[in-house]
Design an enzyme around this catalytic site. Structure first.
Site, mmCIF file in Angstrom:
data_model
loop_
_atom_site.group_PDB
_atom_site.id
_atom_site.type_symbol
_atom_site.label_atom_id
_atom_site.label_comp_id
_atom_site.label_asym_id
_atom_site.label_seq_id
_atom_site.Cartn_x
_atom_site.Cartn_y
_atom_site.Cartn_z
ATOM 1 N N LEU A 32 -5.661 -84.382 73.550
ATOM 2 C CA LEU A 32 -6.873 -85.114 72.965
ATOM 3 C C LEU A 32 -6.683 -86.247 72.118
ATOM 4 C CD1 LEU A 32 -10.059 -84.589 72.402
ATOM 5 C CD2 LEU A 32 -9.649 -83.457 70.246
ATOM 6 N N THR A 33 -5.750 -86.324 71.313
ATOM 7 C CA THR A 33 -5.396 -87.533 70.281
ATOM 8 C C THR A 33 -4.874 -88.802 71.331
ATOM 9 O OG1 THR A 33 -4.732 -85.856 68.652
ATOM 10 C CG2 THR A 33 -4.251 -88.185 68.347
ATOM 11 N N PRO A 41 -3.819 -93.124 70.743
ATOM 12 C CA PRO A 41 -3.236 -93.928 69.665
ATOM 13 C C PRO A 41 -4.318 -94.510 68.894
ATOM 14 C CG PRO A 41 -2.344 -94.670 71.877
ATOM 15 C CD PRO A 41 -3.235 -93.494 72.029
ATOM 16 N N GLY A 78 -7.834 -90.423 66.631
ATOM 17 C CA GLY A 78 -7.285 -89.031 65.943
ATOM 18 C C GLY A 78 -8.480 -88.252 65.485
ATOM 19 N N GLY A 133 16.227 -75.750 43.056
ATOM 20 C CA GLY A 133 17.239 -76.902 42.189
ATOM 21 C C GLY A 133 17.796 -77.869 43.225
ATOM 22 N N GLY A 134 18.944 -78.473 42.996
ATOM 23 C CA GLY A 134 19.754 -79.407 43.903
ATOM 24 C C GLY A 134 19.892 -78.544 45.311
ATOM 25 N N GLU A 176 -4.437 -80.752 64.239
ATOM 26 C CA GLU A 176 -5.770 -80.090 64.719
ATOM 27 C C GLU A 176 -6.707 -80.298 63.693
ATOM 28 O OE1 GLU A 176 -5.748 -76.439 66.734
ATOM 29 O OE2 GLU A 176 -3.654 -76.577 67.250
ATOM 30 N N THR A 234 -7.053 -82.985 60.086
ATOM 31 C CA THR A 234 -6.517 -83.268 58.617
ATOM 32 C C THR A 234 -7.255 -82.397 57.556
ATOM 33 O OG1 THR A 234 -7.839 -84.958 58.217
ATOM 34 C CG2 THR A 234 -5.701 -85.545 59.112
ATOM 35 N N SER A 235 -6.596 -82.339 56.670
ATOM 36 C CA SER A 235 -7.343 -81.507 55.367
ATOM 37 C C SER A 235 -8.561 -82.375 55.193
ATOM 38 C CB SER A 235 -6.437 -81.621 54.053
ATOM 39 O OG SER A 235 -5.524 -80.518 54.273
HETATM 40 C C1 LIG Z 1 3.793 -82.967 65.400
HETATM 41 C C2 LIG Z 1 2.162 -83.468 65.779
HETATM 42 C C3 LIG Z 1 1.861 -82.546 66.935
HETATM 43 C C4 LIG Z 1 0.675 -82.826 67.577
HETATM 44 N N1 LIG Z 1 0.380 -82.162 68.512
HETATM 45 C C5 LIG Z 1 -1.125 -82.561 69.242
HETATM 46 C C6 LIG Z 1 -1.414 -81.834 70.284
HETATM 47 O O1 LIG Z 1 -0.664 -81.323 70.887
HETATM 48 N N2 LIG Z 1 -2.646 -82.461 71.160
HETATM 49 C C7 LIG Z 1 -3.436 -83.385 70.404
HETATM 50 O O2 LIG Z 1 -4.514 -83.831 70.974
HETATM 51 N N3 LIG Z 1 -3.045 -84.007 69.169
HETATM 52 C C8 LIG Z 1 -1.787 -83.530 68.397
HETATM 53 N N4 LIG Z 1 -1.437 -83.977 67.415
HETATM 54 C C9 LIG Z 1 -2.239 -85.143 66.771
HETATM 55 C C10 LIG Z 1 -3.016 -84.749 65.467
HETATM 56 O O3 LIG Z 1 -4.183 -83.862 65.829
HETATM 57 C C11 LIG Z 1 -3.855 -85.929 64.911
HETATM 58 O O4 LIG Z 1 -2.492 -86.580 64.115
HETATM 59 C C12 LIG Z 1 -4.462 -85.586 63.771
HETATM 60 O O5 LIG Z 1 -5.846 -85.111 64.236
HETATM 61 C C13 LIG Z 1 -4.874 -86.921 62.922
HETATM 62 O O6 LIG Z 1 -5.218 -88.193 63.616
HETATM 63 P P1 LIG Z 1 -4.614 -89.413 63.238
HETATM 64 O O7 LIG Z 1 -2.909 -89.030 63.344
HETATM 65 O O8 LIG Z 1 -4.680 -90.499 64.493
HETATM 66 O O9 LIG Z 1 -4.790 -89.864 61.855
HETATM 67 P P2 LIG Z 1 -6.079 -90.708 61.266
HETATM 68 O O10 LIG Z 1 -7.478 -90.108 62.204
HETATM 69 O O11 LIG Z 1 -6.141 -91.974 61.838
HETATM 70 O O12 LIG Z 1 -6.415 -90.342 59.920
HETATM 71 C C14 LIG Z 1 -5.636 -91.161 58.856
HETATM 72 C C15 LIG Z 1 -6.112 -90.582 57.400
HETATM 73 O O13 LIG Z 1 -7.501 -90.941 57.377
HETATM 74 C C16 LIG Z 1 -8.261 -89.899 57.094
HETATM 75 N N5 LIG Z 1 -9.509 -89.842 57.602
HETATM 76 C C17 LIG Z 1 -9.764 -90.068 58.893
HETATM 77 N N6 LIG Z 1 -11.207 -89.952 59.033
HETATM 78 C C18 LIG Z 1 -11.601 -89.594 58.042
HETATM 79 C C19 LIG Z 1 -12.939 -89.311 57.408
HETATM 80 N N7 LIG Z 1 -14.247 -89.320 58.351
HETATM 81 N N8 LIG Z 1 -13.022 -89.216 56.100
HETATM 82 C C20 LIG Z 1 -12.095 -88.902 55.266
HETATM 83 N N9 LIG Z 1 -10.873 -89.172 55.682
HETATM 84 C C21 LIG Z 1 -10.611 -89.507 56.985
HETATM 85 C C22 LIG Z 1 -7.266 -88.633 57.507
HETATM 86 O O14 LIG Z 1 -7.689 -87.277 56.979
HETATM 87 C C23 LIG Z 1 -5.925 -89.285 57.385
HETATM 88 O O15 LIG Z 1 -5.676 -88.787 56.144
HETATM 89 C C24 LIG Z 1 -0.440 -83.823 66.879
HETATM 90 C C25 LIG Z 1 0.092 -84.753 65.813
HETATM 91 C C26 LIG Z 1 1.545 -84.291 65.197
HETATM 92 C C27 LIG Z 1 2.138 -85.082 64.017
#
Ligand SMILES: Cc1cc2nc3c(=O)[nH]c(=O)nc-3n(C[C@H](O)[C@H](O)[C@H](O)COP(=O)(O)OP(=O)(O)OC[C@H]3O[C@@H](n4cnc5c(N)ncnc54)[C@H](O)[C@@H]3O)c2cc1C
Length: 382
Positions: A127-128, A130, A133, A341-342, A365, A367-368
């Site tokens: 889904l994601t 560049p 996200g 600790g260390g 899937e 972020t928080s």
């Molecule tokens: C190891 C790993 C495995 C993964 N596997 C998959 C996979 O199998 N398939 C897939 O599709 N994706 C996958 N991902 C992608 C993952 O789901 C995304 O990285 C995630 O959804 C965050 O998107 P981003 O990295 O573009 O961050 P961004 O969306 O750019 O977010 C950057 C920051 O901005 C904050 N932010 C963004 N929008 C808002 C908002 N509206 N309000 C408040 N805060 C906001 C975010 O919380 C974050 O702190 C994977 C990522 C990693 C690191």
């Protein structure tokens, strides 16, 4: 009384996964982590033999025919030993297989789900991108109809199992003007011309799992590879994530438990000022907080899994479980390092790896911050 205990059959599953992971995964963790090695033969081969790659898939599609509670139990146990194995199984099952199972027609389910469930195929879900996200609805990858085919162009990023997947589900734009109603899902087989996995990410943690770029350049797919209805890709992806977020809660839970158990053991062995450090109240309170929060996270996770098994909508409960369990896991891994600790900073002990691995749980899937958005949206809906 609400009965939240596992049944005898579920306990047996838990026990067999625990024993298998201790025997087949634990001895190789450090080496796989150091070498960034995806151990397909030993680990995926072993899990396929045990039926762990299709726990929640019905038997008629090659799975074990159990439910999400059993699936969560499996991810939890695997991740207690190594989160990399947990995330490989989670992406394979709750994202790739589940999307095809949920949105696919009978031919697609028979063709793909049955091979994914038995481990003949490894799955990935993209889904994601560049530039999209958290805002996944703004995806750019395009799918254009040409004759009887679809032509895909674009790039997916951070895709778990990307280099090793035999079958991938990807979301692409089929009607840009329709925004999120103009996104559709497609099944792609790994040898399709015009598709190739790209950059392999060099990660902070979960290094024995594969995270890759997917590149599509005039990739031609037959019409029958459209998954679900045209325009329903985003809605279906959100339904898939309702289940996927329970997986990440289970991944978090397993790693939190592993970090806690390592700290508990170490606190009884390590002596300072003439006594085990577990005699100090400061350490006892850390252990008490960790155990309490893990228990609360487990209750939230099991609630959402059992609701899913009952066929209920879990958008709110999945996000609550994922948010809470992932943040608990980060806190527990941090405290585990502190208690060591260390030695917590040194690779000879497991605390250091849990500390690196858990951080993905508050990001992947959703972020928080995104989980809080989803929860608030559900609360304010009426
Ligand atoms: C190891 C790993 C495995 C993964 N596997 C998959 C996979 O199998 N398939 C897939 O599709 N994706 C996958 N991902 C992608 C993952 O789901 C995304 O990285 C995630 O959804 C965050 O998107 P981003 O990295 O573009 O961050 P961004 O969306 O750019 O977010 C950057 C920051 O901005 C904050 N932010 C963004 N929008 C808002 C908002 N509206 N309000 C408040 N805060 C906001 C975010 O919380 C974050 O702190 C994977 C990522 C990693 C690191």
């Amino acid at each position: 009384m609400i009965d939240l205990s596992l049944t005898e059959e579920q306990r047996l599953l838990e026990q067999s996964v625990r024993e298998w992971a201790a025997r087949e995964v634990a001895p190789f963790i450090r080496d796989n982590d150091r070498r960034h090695h995806f151990d397909r033969e030993r680990i995926l081969g072993g899990m396929a033999k045990l039926g762990l790659l299709g726990v929640s898939v019905p038997q008629e599609y090659g799975g074990a025919g159990m439910g999400y509670v059993e699936y969560v139990t499996t991810i939890d146990e695997l991740s207690r030993i190594d989160g990399s194995v947990g995330i490989i199984v989670a992406a394979h099952t709750s994202l790739c297989s589940n999307h095809i199972f949920l949105a696919g027609n009978e031919t697609q389910k028979k063709k793909y789900v049955s091979k994914l469930a038995t481990g003949e195929y490894i799955g990935a879900w993209g889904l994601t991108e560049p530039s999209s996200g958290s805002d996944a609805g703004s995806a750019r990858m395009s799918a254009v109809r040409k004759g009887g085919n679809w032509v895909l162009n674009g790039t997916k990023t951070f895709i778990t199992n990307g280099h090793y997947a035999d079958v991938l589900v990807v979301i692409a734009v089929t009607d840009r003007a329709a925004h999120t109603h103009g996104l559709s899902a497609f099944v792609v087989e790994k040898d399709t011309k015009g598709f190739r996995p790209g950059k392999k990410e060099n990660k902070l943690g979960l290094r024995a799992s594969d995270t890759a770029e997917l590149i599509f350049e005039d990739c031609v797919l037959p019409a029958e590879n459209l998954l679900g209805k045209e325009g329903d890709g985003f809605i279906d992806a959100m339904r898939v994530l309702d289940g996927g977020r329970i997986s990440i809660a289970a991944l978090s839970l397993g790693m939190a438990q592993g970090a806690y158990e390592a700290a508990l053991k170490y606190s009884k062995q390590r002596k300072q000022f003439g006594k085990p450090i577990s005699d100090f109240q400061a350490i006892q309170w850390k252990l008490a907080d960790m155990a309490t929060e893990i228990d609360a996270a487990r209750l939230l996770t099991m609630r959402s899994a059992s609701m899913k098994d009952a066929g209920m909508k879990t958008t709110l409960e999945s996000s609550m479980a994922k948010l809470y369990a992932s943040e608990v896991a980060v806190r527990c891994a941090n405290e585990s390092v502190q208690i060591h600790g260390g030695y917590g900073f040194i690779k000879d002990y497991p605390a250091e790896k849990f500390y690196r691995d858990v951080k993905l749980c508050t990001i992947g899937e959703g972020t928080s911050e995104v989980q809080r958005l989803v929860i608030a949206r559900q609360l304010l809906r009426d």
